[in-house]
Motif scaffolding. Structure first.
Motif, PDB file in Angstrom:
ATOM      1  N   VAL A 102      -8.017   0.819  -8.376  1.00 45.35           N
ATOM      2  CA  VAL A 102      -7.752   2.085  -7.685  1.00 45.35           C
ATOM      3  C   VAL A 102      -8.823   3.106  -8.032  1.00 45.35           C
ATOM      4  O   VAL A 102      -9.358   3.805  -7.160  1.00 45.35           O
ATOM      5  N   PHE A 112      -5.624   6.830   0.905  1.00 44.67           N
ATOM      6  CA  PHE A 112      -5.684   5.559   0.191  1.00 44.67           C
ATOM      7  C   PHE A 112      -4.746   4.550   0.853  1.00 44.67           C
ATOM      8  O   PHE A 112      -3.621   4.878   1.217  1.00 44.67           O
ATOM      9  N   VAL A 138      -2.928   6.026  -7.808  1.00 49.65           N
ATOM     10  CA  VAL A 138      -3.591   6.873  -6.804  1.00 49.65           C
ATOM     11  C   VAL A 138      -3.259   8.333  -7.038  1.00 49.65           C
ATOM     12  O   VAL A 138      -4.146   9.206  -7.059  1.00 49.65           O
ATOM     13  N   SER A 189      -6.509  10.481  -8.567  1.00 44.12           N
ATOM     14  CA  SER A 189      -7.228  11.141  -7.472  1.00 44.12           C
ATOM     15  C   SER A 189      -7.359  12.654  -7.633  1.00 44.12           C
ATOM     16  O   SER A 189      -8.216  13.270  -6.992  1.00 44.12           O
TER      17      SER A 189
END
Length: 356
Positions: free
Chosen positions: A308, A323, A345, A349
Motif C-alpha cells: 500500500v 486507492f 490506506v 495516505s
C-alpha cells in the motif's frame, strides 16, 4: 436526499483537496465474504440475487459493515444489459455465463433493441434506490456498466472466450456489423447509467474488461470511441453536485493519455502500470484509481501495508487518487487482509495530503 456524511471519494475524483486517499475495492461485495455466500445461498442463484433488490442491497452494504470503505458500488452484473436486450442469459454449472441467442449475423443485430429501463431493468433501478436509501448518506454509491466492446464480445461469442474468435472475426470481416452492434449497445448503456443516476447513483464507472486485447488502432475505433460516446450522453449533475465518471480498461495502461481526452473524470489503472507513469501520461487532466495487484492480498498484513505504501508513493502528493485494486478482489482472499488494506490506506495516505 440525505446529506452525504463522507464525500472524500467524490472530492478525490474531482481532484479537490482531501484529508486522506479514499479507498474502495472492485468486487468488494462478493465471494470472499462469508456473509455474501450465505445471502447468495438464500437467493438460490447468482442471477436471482441480482434480480432481488432487497438481497442486492444487503450484499452491497455487507463490506461497508466490515470495513470503513469510502464508497459503495451497486451489486449487479455487467451482463444484465445484453440479457435485457433479448439474448437470454443463463449460467451453466462450472462454465460461467452463456446466451441462448448470441449475435452472429446482420439479422441478429437488427432484432435486438434498447430495453425499457423500468420494465426490463427495473430490478436494478429498484436496487439502486434502495441502496441509496439504506446508506443514509454514509458514503457515495457507484453505479456501473460494462463497456460496449466488452458487452458486444460476450454477445457475439455467446459467453466467455479465450481467443475472441467470433468477435474479432466480426471486427475484421464485418466492421460495419460490429459498429452497428456497438452503437446499439452504447445507446443502451448510456440510458442504463442515466437511469441509475436518476435513481440515486452518485458516480458511474464503465468496465472495459476486454479492451486490452485489441490493437491500439482497433481499441480507439471499437472501444474508446464508444465509451466517449457514452460519456458525452451521461447526466453529469445530480443532488446539486457533479456525477463523476470513471473509465477502466484492463490492460489499457498504454492508452491512458487517449482515455483522458474523453471527458471522463477519472481513469482506473490496473497493476501493470506504475501510477507515477500514469500520472505523467494524463498530466493531471483526470483523477486516477488503483492499482494494487489483487494477489498482494494473499500476502501477510505486514507485506500488504508495505505494498500500500509503495502504491501511495508512486502516485505521490496531492489529491486526484482513489486507492483500489488493479482488478477485482479474488474470492479466496482472507477478509482480514482486506481490512488490513483499508486501514493501511487511511493511515499511510495522510502525509500525502498536507494542504487539505
Amino acid at each position: 436526499m440525505t446529506e452525504l456524511k463522507n464525500d472524500t471519494f467524490l472530492r478525490a475524483l474531482m481532484r479537490e483537496p482531501v484529508d486522506y486517499t479514499p479507498v474502495w475495492m472492485m468486487r468488494q461485495a462478493g465471494r470472499y465474504l462469508p456473509e455474501y455466500r450465505e445471502t447468495r445461498a438464500r437467493a438460490g442463484s447468482f442471477m436471482d440475487l441480482c434480480r432481488n433488490p432487497e438481497l442486492a442491497c444487503e450484499v452491497t452494504l455487507q463490506p461497508l459493515d466490515r470495513f470503513p470503505l469510502d464508497a459503495a458500488i451497486l451489486f449487479s452484473d455487467i451482463l444484465t444489459v445484453p440479457d435485457a436486450m433479448g439474448l437470454g442469459l443463463y449460467f451453466a454449472e462450472g462454465e460461467g455465463p452463456h446466451f441462448e441467442r448470441p449475435v452472429r449475423s446482420a439479422a441478429d443485430v437488427e432484432r435486438i433493441g434498447m430495453p425499457d429501463m423500468q420494465s426490463d431493468l427495473g430490478y436494478v433501478m429498484d436496487a439502486v434506490a434502495l441502496i441509496r436509501k439504506e446508506l443514509g448518506g454514509r458514503v457515495p454509491l457507484i453505479g456501473f456498466s460494462g463497456s460496449p466492446w466488452t458487452l458486444a464480445t460476450y454477445m457475439v461469442e455467446g459467453g466467455g472466450t479465450k481467443n475472441y474468435a467470433r468477435s474479432k472475426g466480426m471486427l475484421f470481416d464485418r466492421p460495419d456489423l460490429m459498429h452497428s452492434l456497438l452503437g446499439k449497445v452504447a445507446d443502451t448503456v448510456t440510458a442504463y447509467l442515466n437511469a441509475q443516476i436518476a435513481n440515486g447513483a452518485q458516480a458511474a464507472m464503465i468496465f472495459d474488461t476486454w479492451g486490452g486485447v485489441l490493437t491500439p488502432g482497433d481499441y480507439r475505433e471499437f472501444s474508446l470511441r464508444y465509451m466517449e460516446r457514452i460519456v458525452d450522453g451521461l447526466t453529469r449533475e445530480a443532488d446539486g453536485r457533479r456525477v463523476p465518471v470513471i473509465l477502466f480498461t484492463k490492460g489499457g495502461g498504454q492508452w491512458l493519455d487517449r482515455m483522458a481526452e474523453t471527458g471522463c473524470d477519472a481513469l482506473g489503472v490496473d497493476w501493470t502500470t506504475d501510477l507515477s507513469d500514469a500520472r505523467r501520461m494524463v498530466a493531471d487532466k483526470v483523477a486516477l484509481q488503483g492499482n494494487l495487484d489483487p494477489c498482494a492480498l494473499y500476502a501477510s498484513p505486514e507485506r500488504i501495508r508495505r505494498e500500500v505504501g509503495r502504491v501511495l508513493a508512486s502516485y505521490g502528493a496531492g489529491s486526484g487518487h482513489v486507492f483500489n485494486l488493479g482488478h477485482g478482489i479474488h474470492p479466496d482472499v482472507d477478509p482480514e487482509h482486506a481490512a488490513a488494506l483499508v486501514q493501511a490506506v487511511h493511515e499511510l495516505s495522510r502525509p500525502y495530503h498536507p494542504a487539505a
